[in-house]
Scaffold this motif. Structure first.
Motif, PDB file in Angstrom:
ATOM      1  N   LYS A 264      36.280  51.052  39.577  1.00  0.00           N
ATOM      2  CA  LYS A 264      35.590  50.411  40.845  1.00  0.00           C
ATOM      3  C   LYS A 264      34.744  51.322  41.431  1.00  0.00           C
ATOM      4  CE  LYS A 264      35.024  48.229  44.963  1.00  0.00           C
ATOM      5  NZ  LYS A 264      36.383  48.178  45.637  1.00  0.00           N
ATOM      6  N   ARG A 303      36.435  45.019  35.331  1.00  0.00           N
ATOM      7  CA  ARG A 303      37.973  44.820  35.136  1.00  0.00           C
ATOM      8  C   ARG A 303      38.543  45.095  34.037  1.00  0.00           C
ATOM      9  NH1 ARG A 303      39.835  40.203  39.319  1.00  0.00           N
ATOM     10  NH2 ARG A 303      38.081  40.303  40.864  1.00  0.00           N
ATOM     11  N   ASP A 349      42.276  41.678  42.601  1.00  0.00           N
ATOM     12  CA  ASP A 349      41.511  41.127  43.603  1.00  0.00           C
ATOM     13  C   ASP A 349      41.489  41.828  44.908  1.00  0.00           C
ATOM     14  OD1 ASP A 349      40.624  38.570  42.098  1.00  0.00           O
ATOM     15  OD2 ASP A 349      42.564  37.544  42.725  1.00  0.00           O
ATOM     16  N   GLN A 350      42.622  42.707  45.145  1.00  0.00           N
ATOM     17  CA  GLN A 350      42.607  43.542  46.249  1.00  0.00           C
ATOM     18  C   GLN A 350      41.861  44.533  46.195  1.00  0.00           C
ATOM     19  OE1 GLN A 350      46.824  44.857  47.000  1.00  0.00           O
ATOM     20  NE2 GLN A 350      46.122  45.902  48.955  1.00  0.00           N
ATOM     21  N   TRP A 352      39.005  44.686  44.394  1.00  0.00           N
ATOM     22  CA  TRP A 352      37.665  44.381  44.586  1.00  0.00           C
ATOM     23  C   TRP A 352      37.302  43.550  45.979  1.00  0.00           C
ATOM     24  CZ3 TRP A 352      33.613  46.071  41.588  1.00  0.00           C
ATOM     25  CH2 TRP A 352      34.340  46.830  40.436  1.00  0.00           C
ATOM     26  N   GLY A 353      38.371  43.481  46.784  1.00  0.00           N
ATOM     27  CA  GLY A 353      38.226  42.739  48.090  1.00  0.00           C
ATOM     28  C   GLY A 353      37.818  41.332  47.821  1.00  0.00           C
ATOM     29  N   GLU A 354      38.493  40.716  46.711  1.00  0.00           N
ATOM     30  CA  GLU A 354      38.423  39.188  46.405  1.00  0.00           C
ATOM     31  C   GLU A 354      39.661  38.371  46.749  1.00  0.00           C
ATOM     32  OE1 GLU A 354      36.814  38.826  42.508  1.00  0.00           O
ATOM     33  OE2 GLU A 354      35.075  40.254  42.983  1.00  0.00           O
ATOM     34  N   LYS A 355      39.461  37.052  47.114  1.00  0.00           N
ATOM     35  CA  LYS A 355      40.576  36.435  47.217  1.00  0.00           C
ATOM     36  C   LYS A 355      41.063  35.760  46.073  1.00  0.00           C
ATOM     37  CE  LYS A 355      39.293  34.738  51.986  1.00  0.00           C
ATOM     38  NZ  LYS A 355      39.151  33.567  52.762  1.00  0.00           N
ATOM     39  N   SER A 356      42.520  35.782  45.951  1.00  0.00           N
ATOM     40  CA  SER A 356      43.060  35.223  44.528  1.00  0.00           C
ATOM     41  C   SER A 356      42.801  33.793  44.482  1.00  0.00           C
ATOM     42  CB  SER A 356      44.637  35.425  44.771  1.00  0.00           C
ATOM     43  OG  SER A 356      44.884  36.838  44.830  1.00  0.00           O
TER      44      SER A 356
END
Length: 356
Positions: A264, A303, A349-350, A352-356
């Protein structure tokens, strides 16, 4: 386990503390409470970390994540020690792992695949970093094309390394073969390759980022620009021994989380990455770092994805000289447990700040 360099847990519960002026003595419950207080308030670095011995085969950007993790304090946060040994050759790095001299290998897939095909199935890939070849072939004017290298010396790190594979494939596309049309020289490592190119010991060199950008700054030209070709290949992966995987899965799982966090940083914090690369590669020219980074980052996996087609490409190449490779499947060489866990738990997801 000693909780303090001078006071052990046994000492705390077996020897009464006294305050001589007031002549007060703690009760046993007080001693136990103090043990737990020290245990839970002492800094994490005071506790012994799990040690994992790493090996890597090239001092390049695509193998820089352990450097980034160390600089960012990620190993300390995950209670790991990761001494990293540089062995500037994929075949030699693979041999060191198979000999038990390492527990985690950052390297291309050629060595592990060849070993597997020959019956030594100990190494397995648990994460990916780069699944295409991005090496380039560079030379000084007046050389402008591969054909201009007929009868000349072309550098690779080692026979069997990804630089060797890339150069061989590039020349074969125009019908040229090593030994017949040009001489292939083993330089030992990427920095040695650049030094040989600059000194004139070789006429062309096979380099990766950011050393290719450094060669450009010194007056060399791209003869073949590798990133444009997007040749599938396990260029850099995380390999471990199956015996280590069986004995230390929790430690390897924490290591892969460290690498995920380092990835990241690599993809989103150029300034921090440049600081680390500049320090490790001794490059203080920002333009070189910027050029190399912009070319290489597009080929790296955010990832840590393992791509079966990259392993299949290696197997297809090995099958040309060893038919046993045709019986091996990419999944025979892959263990996705840590990647699957980070995906299913929502860790990626956490991160990269993305929703599951």
């Amino acid at each position: 386990r000693s909780l303090h360099p001078r006071i052990s847990a046994i000492d705390l519960v077996s020897k009464p503390f006294t305050n001589k002026p007031r002549q007060e003595v703690f009760h046993e419950a007080d001693y136990i409470a103090m043990v737990w207080l020290i245990l839970f308030t002492m800094p994490a670095e005071a506790l012994p970390a799990d040690r994992l011995l790493g090996v890597h085969s090239a001092r390049v950007m695509s193998q820089s994540m352990p450097w980034i993790a160390e600089e960012a304090g990620l190993f300390r946060r995950y209670e790991l020690e990761f001494p990293l040994v540089y062995i500037g050759s994929s075949p030699l790095a693979t041999a060191a792992m198979l000999g038990g001299d390492g527990e985690l290998l950052m390297d291309g897939g050629l060595g592990p695949v060849r070993a597997f095909v020959q019956g030594t199935t100990e190494l397995v890939c648990i994460g990916g970093q780069k699944n295409i070849l991005t090496q380039s072939i560079l030379a000084k004017p007046p050389i402008k094309r591969l054909e201009d290298l007929r009868g000349k010396k072309v550098g690779v790190t080692r026979i069997g390394a990804t630089t060797h594979y890339f150069a061989t494939q590039a020349f074969r596309k125009i019908g040229m073969e090593a030994g017949r049309d040009y001489t292939m020289i083993q330089t030992g490592g990427a920095p040695e390759m650049l030094a040989a190119l600059v000194s004139g010991a070789i006429d062309a060199g096979t380099l990766s980022s950011p050393l290719d950008a450094q060669a450009i700054a010194l007056g060399h030209l791209y003869i073949v620009y590798g990133p444009d070709l997007r040749i599938p290949q396990v260029a850099v992966g995380f390999m471990t021994r199956r015996s280590t995987l069986a004995k230390r899965p929790q430690v390897l799982g924490r290591f892969m989380r460290v690498m995920a966090e380092a990835a990241k940083i690599l993809h989103t914090d150029k300034e921090f990455t440049f600081k680390v690369l500049g320090k490790q590669l001794k490059i203080d020219n920002r333009k070189i770092l910027e050029t190399g980074y912009d070319a290489e980052i597009k080929a790296l996996e955010p990832r840590l994805t393992i791509r079966p087609e990259a392993f299949q490409a290696v197997l297809d190449d090995v099958a040309q000289i060893d038919p046993r490779a045709k019986r091996v499947k990419p999944d025979d060489l892959i263990d996705r447990r840590f990647l699957d866990e980070m995906t299913k738990s929502g860790f990626f997801d956490q991160l990269w700040g993305e929703k599951s």
